[in-house]
Design an enzyme around this catalytic site. Structure first.
Site, PDB file in Angstrom:
ATOM      1  N   ILE A   1      16.702 117.385 -26.732  1.00 34.11           N
ATOM      2  CA  ILE A   1      15.689 116.393 -26.389  1.00 34.11           C
ATOM      3  C   ILE A   1      14.474 117.203 -25.969  1.00 34.11           C
ATOM      4  O   ILE A   1      14.581 118.127 -25.157  1.00 34.11           O
ATOM      5  CB  ILE A   1      16.153 115.430 -25.276  1.00 34.11           C
ATOM      6  CG1 ILE A   1      15.050 114.398 -24.968  1.00 34.11           C
ATOM      7  CG2 ILE A   1      16.627 116.148 -24.023  1.00 34.11           C
ATOM      8  CD1 ILE A   1      15.495 113.284 -24.011  1.00 34.11           C
ATOM      9  N   SER A   2      13.337 116.919 -26.556  1.00 31.77           N
ATOM     10  CA  SER A   2      12.156 117.757 -26.368  1.00 31.77           C
ATOM     11  C   SER A   2      11.674 117.745 -24.920  1.00 31.77           C
ATOM     12  O   SER A   2      11.882 116.787 -24.176  1.00 31.77           O
ATOM     13  CB  SER A   2      11.018 117.276 -27.271  1.00 31.77           C
ATOM     14  OG  SER A   2      11.337 117.489 -28.619  1.00 31.77           O
TER      15      SER A   2
END
EC number: 2.1.1.77
Length: 218
Positions: free
Chosen positions: A67-68
Site C-alpha cells: 500500500i503506497s
C-alpha cells in the site's frame, strides 16, 4: 487477511495528524488533503497492524505489493488536478487506497490490477466502504483501450518507459502521471497530450515504486 471496519476517534485523530504531516511536506491541494483525511487507511490493514496505518510509510499487502506511502498518494493525486467527473484510468489497483482517494476527488475511476488475489480483495472491500469504481483484472501496462479515451491516467508502479499504448488512450489535453526509471528508483513524470502525436513531458522528484509488470513494462 482479516478485516475489521471500525473507525473510532483514535483512527480519526491519527488521520488528522497525517494530514498535518503531509501539509508540512508540501502537499497544499486542499481537496487532496480532505480526501486523505476522510479515507480510513487502516481498513486496508489487518487489525494487527493498525498502529502502522497512519505512519507515512509504504506497507506490504501481500503478493509482493505494497500500500503506497500516504505522501506518494497525495503527491500523485495533486499532480493529476482531478476535476469532478474526470474519467481516470488507474494502472495498479493494489490495495485500493489510491482508488478511494481518486473517487473522493470526484473522478470516474477505471482501475486495473494484474494480481488476482488483490483484485478479488478490492472488489469486496471497496464497495463495502462505499467506493464503487470500475474494476478490471488484467495487464495494466496495456491500459484499458475499450474504455478510452481518459482525461487522466495514473500509474502506481515503476515503469522502465512510458507505454506507447497507454499514451494513445489519453484524450487531447489529457494528463498522465507515471513513475519512470529502473527497478530501484524512478522519476515522477507528468505527460500532457497537446496534439495527436505531440506530448509535453516534465520530470519531477525521485520515488521508489514496486515494478510495473506486463507486456509494455518489465
Amino acid at each position: 487477511m482479516a478485516y475489521k471496519f471500525v473507525d473510532n476517534y483514535r483512527e480519526q485523530g491519527a488521520r488528522k495528524q497525517l494530514v498535518k504531516h503531509l501539509e508540512k511536506r508540501g502537499i497544499d491541494d486542499k481537496r487532496v488533503l480532505k480526501a486523505i483525511g476522510k479515507v480510513p487507511r487502516h481498513f486496508f490493514f489487518d487489525e494487527t497492524f493498525w498502529n502502522q496505518a497512519y505512519r507515512d510509510i509504504a506497507f506490504p499487502i501481500g503478493d509482493g505489493q505494497t500500500i503506497s506511502q500516504p505522501y506518494t498518494v497525495a503527491y500523485q493525486s495533486q499532480l493529476l488536478h482531478i476535476n469532478k467527473g474526470d474519467k481516470v484510468l488507474e494502472i495498479g489497483t493494489g490495495s485500493g487506497y489510491q482508488t478511494c482517494i481518486l473517487v473522493e476527488l470526484g473522478a470516474d475511476v477505471y482501475t486495473i490490477e494484474r494480481q488476482e488475489n488483490l483484485y478479488q480483495r478490492t472488489i469486496q472491500v471497496l464497495p463495502y466502504m462505499g467506493y464503487k469504481p470500475n474494476f478490471f483484472l488484467g495487464d495494466g501496462s496495456m491500459g484499458i483501450p475499450d474504455h478510452a479515451p481518459y482525461d487522466k491516467i495514473i500509474v502506481t508502479a515503476g515503469a522502465p518507459f512510458v507505454p506507447e499504448k497507454m499514451l494513445k488512450q489519453l484524450r487531447l489535453g489529457g494528463l498522465m502521471v507515471i513513475p519512470v526509471g529502473d527497478e530501484k528508483f524512478q522519476k515522477m513524470v507528468t505527460i500532457l497530450r497537446v496534439g495527436e502525436n505531440d506530448f509535453e513531458r516534465i520530470e519531477l522528484d525521485t520515488f521508489r515504486f514496486v515494478p510495473l509488470v506486463g507486456d509494455q513494462a518489465w
